[in-house]
Structure formats: structure tokens, C-alpha cells
Design a protein around this motif. Structure first.
Motif, mmCIF file in Angstrom:
data_model
loop_
_atom_site.group_PDB
_atom_site.id
_atom_site.type_symbol
_atom_site.label_atom_id
_atom_site.label_comp_id
_atom_site.label_asym_id
_atom_site.label_seq_id
_atom_site.Cartn_x
_atom_site.Cartn_y
_atom_site.Cartn_z
ATOM 1 N N LEU A 79 0.835 -1.208 0.000
ATOM 2 C CA LEU A 79 0.000 0.000 0.000
ATOM 3 C C LEU A 79 0.867 1.254 0.000
ATOM 4 N N GLY A 80 1.977 1.202 0.731
ATOM 5 C CA GLY A 80 2.893 2.343 0.725
ATOM 6 C C GLY A 80 3.403 2.634 -0.676
ATOM 7 N N ASN A 81 3.790 1.578 -1.400
ATOM 8 C CA ASN A 81 4.229 1.752 -2.798
ATOM 9 C C ASN A 81 3.089 2.326 -3.648
ATOM 10 N N GLN A 82 1.901 1.757 -3.457
ATOM 11 C CA GLN A 82 0.747 2.159 -4.271
ATOM 12 C C GLN A 82 0.410 3.638 -4.060
ATOM 13 N N TYR A 83 0.476 4.083 -2.809
ATOM 14 C CA TYR A 83 0.161 5.484 -2.499
ATOM 15 C C TYR A 83 1.400 6.376 -2.576
ATOM 16 N N GLN A 84 2.494 5.805 -3.090
ATOM 17 C CA GLN A 84 3.729 6.566 -3.305
ATOM 18 C C GLN A 84 4.249 7.239 -2.040
ATOM 19 N N LEU A 85 4.154 6.518 -0.927
ATOM 20 C CA LEU A 85 4.767 6.997 0.314
ATOM 21 C C LEU A 85 6.161 6.382 0.449
ATOM 22 N N PRO A 86 7.101 7.101 1.031
ATOM 23 C CA PRO A 86 8.399 6.488 1.326
ATOM 24 C C PRO A 86 8.227 5.339 2.313
ATOM 25 N N VAL A 87 8.873 4.210 2.009
ATOM 26 C CA VAL A 87 8.797 3.016 2.860
ATOM 27 C C VAL A 87 10.196 2.707 3.398
ATOM 28 N N VAL A 88 10.310 2.690 4.724
ATOM 29 C CA VAL A 88 11.582 2.373 5.384
ATOM 30 C C VAL A 88 11.472 0.992 6.023
ATOM 31 N N VAL A 89 12.491 0.165 5.849
ATOM 32 C CA VAL A 89 12.496 -1.200 6.389
ATOM 33 C C VAL A 89 13.639 -1.357 7.384
ATOM 34 N N ASP A 90 13.351 -2.030 8.497
ATOM 35 C CA ASP A 90 14.372 -2.375 9.498
ATOM 36 C C ASP A 90 14.410 -3.900 9.622
ATOM 37 N N PRO A 91 15.395 -4.550 8.974
ATOM 38 C CA PRO A 91 15.419 -6.027 8.892
ATOM 39 C C PRO A 91 16.022 -6.669 10.146
ATOM 40 N N PHE A 111 7.448 -5.883 -2.136
ATOM 41 C CA PHE A 111 7.247 -4.430 -2.239
ATOM 42 C C PHE A 111 8.627 -3.797 -2.291
ATOM 43 N N HIS A 112 8.662 -2.521 -2.646
ATOM 44 C CA HIS A 112 9.944 -1.830 -2.745
ATOM 45 C C HIS A 112 10.238 -1.071 -1.462
ATOM 46 N N ALA A 113 11.388 -1.340 -0.867
ATOM 47 C CA ALA A 113 11.856 -0.561 0.276
ATOM 48 C C ALA A 113 12.673 0.617 -0.240
ATOM 49 N N ASP A 114 12.311 1.816 0.172
ATOM 50 C CA ASP A 114 13.043 3.002 -0.286
ATOM 51 C C ASP A 114 14.300 3.232 0.544
ATOM 52 N N ILE A 115 14.213 2.905 1.827
ATOM 53 C CA ILE A 115 15.364 3.012 2.726
ATOM 54 C C ILE A 115 15.410 1.726 3.551
ATOM 55 N N ILE A 116 16.582 1.141 3.679
ATOM 56 C CA ILE A 116 16.787 0.004 4.592
ATOM 57 C C ILE A 116 17.812 0.437 5.626
ATOM 58 N N ARG A 117 17.429 0.255 6.904
ATOM 59 C CA ARG A 117 18.316 0.659 8.009
ATOM 60 C C ARG A 117 18.653 -0.571 8.836
ATOM 61 N N GLY A 118 19.917 -0.895 8.991
ATOM 62 C CA GLY A 118 20.302 -2.027 9.816
ATOM 63 C C GLY A 118 21.728 -1.867 10.308
ATOM 64 N N ASN A 119 22.174 -2.814 11.146
ATOM 65 C CA ASN A 119 23.586 -2.784 11.544
ATOM 66 C C ASN A 119 24.430 -3.472 10.477
ATOM 67 N N THR A 120 25.710 -3.533 10.700
ATOM 68 C CA THR A 120 26.601 -4.049 9.659
ATOM 69 C C THR A 120 26.223 -5.453 9.228
ATOM 70 N N SER A 121 25.969 -6.322 10.194
ATOM 71 C CA SER A 121 25.728 -7.716 9.822
ATOM 72 C C SER A 121 24.379 -7.880 9.122
ATOM 73 N N GLU A 122 23.387 -7.085 9.519
ATOM 74 C CA GLU A 122 22.084 -7.181 8.837
ATOM 75 C C GLU A 122 22.192 -6.716 7.386
ATOM 76 N N ILE A 123 22.857 -5.603 7.169
ATOM 77 C CA ILE A 123 22.998 -5.084 5.799
ATOM 78 C C ILE A 123 23.850 -6.038 4.961
ATOM 79 N N ALA A 124 24.907 -6.543 5.556
ATOM 80 C CA ALA A 124 25.778 -7.466 4.814
ATOM 81 C C ALA A 124 25.003 -8.723 4.405
ATOM 82 N N THR A 125 24.189 -9.220 5.312
ATOM 83 C CA THR A 125 23.415 -10.417 5.003
ATOM 84 C C THR A 125 22.453 -10.161 3.848
#
Lengths: 273, 273, 273
Positions: A79-91, A111-125
Motif C-alpha cells: 500500500l505504501g508503494n501504491q500510495y507513493q509513500l516512502p517506505v523504510v524497512v528495518d530487517p 514491495f519496494h523498500a526506499d530506505i533500509i536501516r540495519g547494523n553491519t551484519s544485517e545489511i551485509a546479510t
């Protein structure tokens, strides 16, 4: 770095819809409110579209990861993508829990994540790096982390915020490294979740330049933490949490100008470094 | 009393899996992190075995008691036994809510609890004492509480931590009584849940002597509370909570040596008293 | 205004059953405990009747609004009516989320709410006012808010607490306006939820005069907030939260007498104004 976004955020007071981590939801709500944004939390899919329609950005925290919540995350992201809202993901814990390692990359196809925020190991994974073998967590401040963040940003076509003693923000080509902060941000359990939500708040007021939004989110949290930690010589993680919320409410552009320590690399340079 | 376990905990930083009480989960996570342990919380059964495999101890809080959560508690407790991790149980409200009074004793047949942490009435109820008739809650500091704790430990073949103005720790024969603390620990809603989780953290670093682990957990929380309450003359429960987290982070072996007030009875004496 | 209720509450220590908002549950539990009440939270319908039987009042927060929670709210409200306990309702976001706008008025047909606590837009929405068109949120302190509160109280045959810079308490004819407080109460996310739960605590000790209970709940929170905000010149929302809990624990009748700013209108006058 567009410091002016801080004042813009406080004028607009963006509504940020959070699928939140049950461990830290209260701190995140108070942190968003302290900064000047308007948090909304919900656990009911039937009201998601109604809430998306009154929101300016979405933050999806994967710390809440029951089967129902995964379905809710998927629906909210779409829905965030559909309504063109920025979507931030924390994995959350994608790197340490096998179950999430299986599910999360699939979910990020839905869906498309516009920003992904994580620590080093989460982003690396997420980026497909065999980080555990290389001990990337200990490579803090070296070139490896920057390379991994950039590759992951390119893979997901998004902005990456890789948290750590040095925060790395990248759109896949340009890179910002922020060295403000305090070790107490790592001890306080909600700091990462808070940064993810604050990234959504800045994205709401800078929807056409999410890289600037991510820069400002990381800088505001890092500088607020640093200033909070300076307030008392005997500060521990309990009084720090209160002081951090105070700083998020009181921080202004002048504070940022005086305290910020960061370096940015433009696209051409970054691409060859 | 093995004070050295405090330093061991901070070196090992054990991962503690919590099935947590939704009321206090944030405080418990921050308390574990402040002390030096690594909290993980989860509500999804499908990922339980993956998380158990990366954990060093388990804390099951019965404040979360929906049908799904009871099933999750059972599975997690059984996996904890299977993987030989210490399992700590907090039987929230077993004494006051009939429904839990029916379910919890059955649940404790499904897996083995290595440590049970509760207040006087909760432990008495588990032990089969008709505590309400005898007004045990008012017998604080007298022989009755010690007898009840020992009998309950023998019944469940486990360590009992009975919280109160005087904490009683027993393995069924040996008994330790700790008189440190502050009434503010009772006003702060999460104190008992926090002690249960900290018991799991110490159990993780003393798996072959859970009695010592329970002693240290109770002492560290009681002394931290006592020191936190001494910091300000006008302290109330809000600033106390922040100060308690600070103390959990800052407390060291010397603080314990200078402040601890407790007495222990060896098995032979205890058995005849 | 019956200040004596504060001492009564602390003597009786009423048990308040909360169907709570997952965002703020920890703060609400600690606030009730700080004031001197005994909070119980539960998410399991199977234990609801057992808990109702040991409770003196019920608070139903609609911030928790999954399908299961709505069913749980309904059951708990009906049991509250059946056992003649005061029932307090907090209609979170009824004004801003369409889904809740559809469900909540139906839900309020299923059981009787004795006290409804909300902000101006939430109360106006329940009362059937097209508040958005009229911009009622900006009419703070003017006559409109009082009229809306009285009409809504008459419609639901209940006490209304309409929170804001000026709190309005009404039984449909008599009206009290309280001007104590601080803007920090609005920044702290849990303030409204806390007031709703504290209303239930006062209702428990004044079941035959719920108007007085609602007056005292609003006054105690507003004065506690005002005194908390006066403690430090650099206070922000983080340290304010801790200070608010401290004040809830420490506030006494003399503080209320010295600080309270309110006006009441008797039924005859109010009816014609």
C-alpha cells in the motif's frame, strides 16, 4: 547535508505509520513525538489502507515477525508503494535468525523498500555477503563496510543506512560517513528502531531526495545521542534514554552545525574508491 | 556467593531468549542490555528453534498468556530442555487469577523449569500452600516464607527465588536470604520480570551451579535498586527506573562487596531448621 | 472537587483491569502503580471473568484494535457491566481512522461506558459533530468544546473527559474546566492513555459519584504534569516522563489545594449556558 529539513519536519509534523517492534514501540513513539513527528502504530490489517491514506511515510520493523505480522508488513509495504509513500524497512535479526534469513529477502521482493536501516551484519546479510566468515562486525570504520553498504544499496535500488560507531549512508554511489554518537546508543535497545522511524519522518518531508532524508535522520540521532551523553559524567543507559528524548526535542540546526562530524563523497569519487 | 560471575557475564555477554511480558518487555530488554547481556525477544513459534540454537539461556514470563503464547511457552521450554539450556520461569499471577492457577501447574509438567522466580504468594501457590488463609504475604522476614520456598523447590526440583523485602533463594536444602533493596522496586512494575530475566543471564554463565546464578541475580538487582534509591533524596518511581538501569550498567564487584547484606545456610543446617 | 479521594485511592489500592494500548502499556502500568493503584493487564479472553472478579474498575483502550482485541474489549465491557464495575473507555483515533469510526460507535452499543476519555476531535466524533469542517481542534478554550462535551455526555449517558490545554469534565449538565497542565503532556505519547486508566482508578474508589472521580483524575494528572514540568529549566519529554511518574507518587492533597486551577458550573447554570 540539508540541515533545513529539521525545521521543515517540525513545521509539517508528518504522520508516520509504524509496524513496530513490540520490544521498543513505546520508546519509538515517544522519540518520534519528541522530534516533532506524529507517530501512528497499528496491528490490524483491516485499517491499514485507511491509515496509509492519512500518513506521509511508513516504517516497517521486522522485529515483529509473527505470521500475521509478516502478512501485515507485506500489505502495508505494498500500500505504501501504491500510495507513493516512502517506505523504510528495518530487517531486525536477518543475520542471526535463520528463519528470518529465509523470509526477509522474499518479503523484500513483494514491495519496494526506499530506505533500509540495519547494523553491519544485517545489511551485509541482505547484500549477500558471507559476513560471518569475514568478521565484518570488527571491520568498523574501514573500507569494507562502505563497500558492502554500497553494493547492498545497488542490489535493492534503495538508500542504505548502516548503523555503527560510524554510520554509513549511501544511495549506491554517493556515500556519507557520520562519526558522531556515543556507545550508549548501542546499549539502549531501541536506538536502531528509533533511527529507522526517524528516517521515515525525514523521508516524509524530503520524498524526492531520500538520500538527504537518510543523512539527516542518522545525523540527528547521532548528534542527539552525543549531546545527551555529555550532559552528566555519571550517565548510564537509563538516564541516557531520558536525555536522548530531551535532545531530540531540543536539538536545532545550530547544534547540528556546531557538532556534526561527517564526510561525504560525491558520486564520481565514490564510484572509483 | 560467587561475585566473580558478574565479570564473567560481562565478558560472555550471554544471549537470553525471552518469552516476555508485553507490559514490561522494553524495560526488561534494556535492563538485560544495561547489565551486559544480549536480549532476544520473539513471538513466533516458527523461529523458536533457530533462536534457541543461538541462545545461552531462556526466560519464560507467564504475564503473556494468550492461548498462542501458552503453546509458544511450552514449545520454547521443551526446546530449552532439549538443548540443555537453563530455563527460568516467572509464574505471573498464578496466585490471583484462577485461570492461570489451573493452567500453570499443568504447563510446568510439560518441561522442566530450572529456576522459578515469583513473589511470596506465587511461589506458595505453586507449592500447594493455602497461603491466602494464612496471610503469608504479611509474614515477610519470618520463618514461614523460607519453609514455603524450600518445599516448593523440592516439589519442582528447581531453584526458587522468592522476591520480597527479603529475597529468599533456595535449592530445596540450602537457603540464602538477601535483605538489600528498596520499596521502589515494588512500585516499579517491571522489577520482578527484570529479575527473572537477569536470573537467566546469570544461569547462562553458571549453568552447572544455578543456585549461585540465582543468588547473584537477586543480589545484583537488590543492590542496584538500593544504590539507585540512594542517589536522590526526592527520588520517585520514574527517576528510580532510570537510575536502576544506570546502576545495572555501572555496578561492580567492589560495590557488591561493600553493600551486600545476606546470610546463607548450608545444607545440613538448613535441613534441620 | 473531592480532594479526599486521593488518600482514599492510596488506602484502597484498587485493582484496575486494563485492556491496554500496546504502545503505552508500560507507562500506564507504572503510572497506576506510582499513584497507588494496582494495574492488571491481560490479552486472553479465557481469563477475563476471573480477573473482573478481582478488579474494582475497568479501562478499555481502543488503541489495541485487532479483531481479537475488539472481541476481547466487548466481552470485558459486558462483564464489567454485569459485575457493576465502572467501565472507562478511551476511543483512540476514532476521529482519524475511518475503520475505527465505523466500529467504535457500534461497540459502544454492546456495553455501557461510564466514562469516556478522549481529545477534542475524538469526543466530537463520538458526539456526531462534523468537527473536521469546523476545525474544532483549534477552538481550544472556547465555548464550543464545552458544548460538544456536554452533548456527547448526554448522548452516551456517561461522564466525558475531553482532554486538552483545558480539560473539560462533564456529566451532561454540570461542567468542570481544569486549566492546569503543561504542553509536555501532549508530547509524551502515553499521557492520554494514562489519564484514562487513572480515571478508572478513581472510579473504583468513587463508584457512586463518577463525576467526582473524573474530576479528580483529570486534576491529578494535570497538576502532576505541571509540577513535573517546573522541576527543571531544561526539561524535555524524556526527563518529563520520569518526573511525571515521580509526581504521581508524591503528590498530596496540599499540592492539589495550592496548585489547582479549575472552575465548576452547577447543573442549573450549566444547562442554560
Amino acid at each position: 547535508m540539508n540541515f533545513q529539513l529539521l525545521d521543515t519536519l517540525r513545521q509539517i509534523k508528518p504522520v508516520v505509520l509504524n509496524i513496530s517492534n513490540f520490544v521498543t514501540v513505546q520508546d519509538v513513539a515517544n522519540g518520534l513525538s519528541a522530534l516533532g513527528a506524529s507517530p501512528i502504530m497499528s496491528e490490524e490489517s483491516a485499517e491499514t489502507e485507511d491509515i496509509v491514506q492519512i500518513s506521509q511515510a511508513i516504517q516497517l520493523n521486522f522485529g515483529a515477525f509473527t505470521t500475521e505480522q509478516v502478512a501485515h508488513i507485506k500489505k502495508t509495504g505494498q500500500l505504501g508503494n501504491q500510495y507513493q509513500l516512502p517506505v523504510v524497512v528495518d530487517p531486525v535479526a536477518v543475520s542471526s535468525i535463520n528463519y528470518r534469513h529465509q523470509i526477509i529477502p522474499q518479503l523484500l521482493q513483494e514491495f519496494h523498500a526506499d530506505i533500509i536501516r540495519g547494523n553491519t551484519s544485517e545489511i551485509a546479510t541482505l547484500g549477500g555477503f558471507s559476513w560471518q566468515a569475514k568478521g565484518i562486525d570488527s571491520a568498523d570504520g574501514k573500507g569494507d563496510r562502505r563497500f558492502i553498504a554500497m553494493q547492498t544499496a545497488q542490489k535493492y535500488h534503495c538508500i542504505i543506512i548502516m548503523s555503527g560507531a560510524t554510520d554509513i549512508i549511501t544511495n549506491g554511489t554517493a556515500v556519507t560517513q557520520i562519526t558522531n554518537g556515543t556507545p550508549l546508543l548501542q546499549v539502549h535497545v531501541g536506538s536502531g528502531d528509533l533511527l529507522s522511524s526517524i528516517s521515515a519522518a525525514f523521508a516524509a518531508v524530503s520524498p524526492h531526495n531520500l538520500y538527504q532524508a537518510a543523512q539527516m535522520a542518522a545525523l540527528v540521532v547521532a548528534v542527539s545521542g552525543e549531546l545527551a551523553a555529555q550532559q552528566q559524567s555519571t550517565l548510564g543507559p537509563g538516564t541516557f534514554t531520558a536525555a536522548l528524548l530531551d535532545e531530540l526535542a531540543n536539538i536545532n540546526i545550530q547544534d547540528l552545525q556546531q557538532t556534526a562530524h561527517y564526510q561525504t563523497q560525491e558520486e564520481n569519487n565514490a564510484a572509483t574508491n
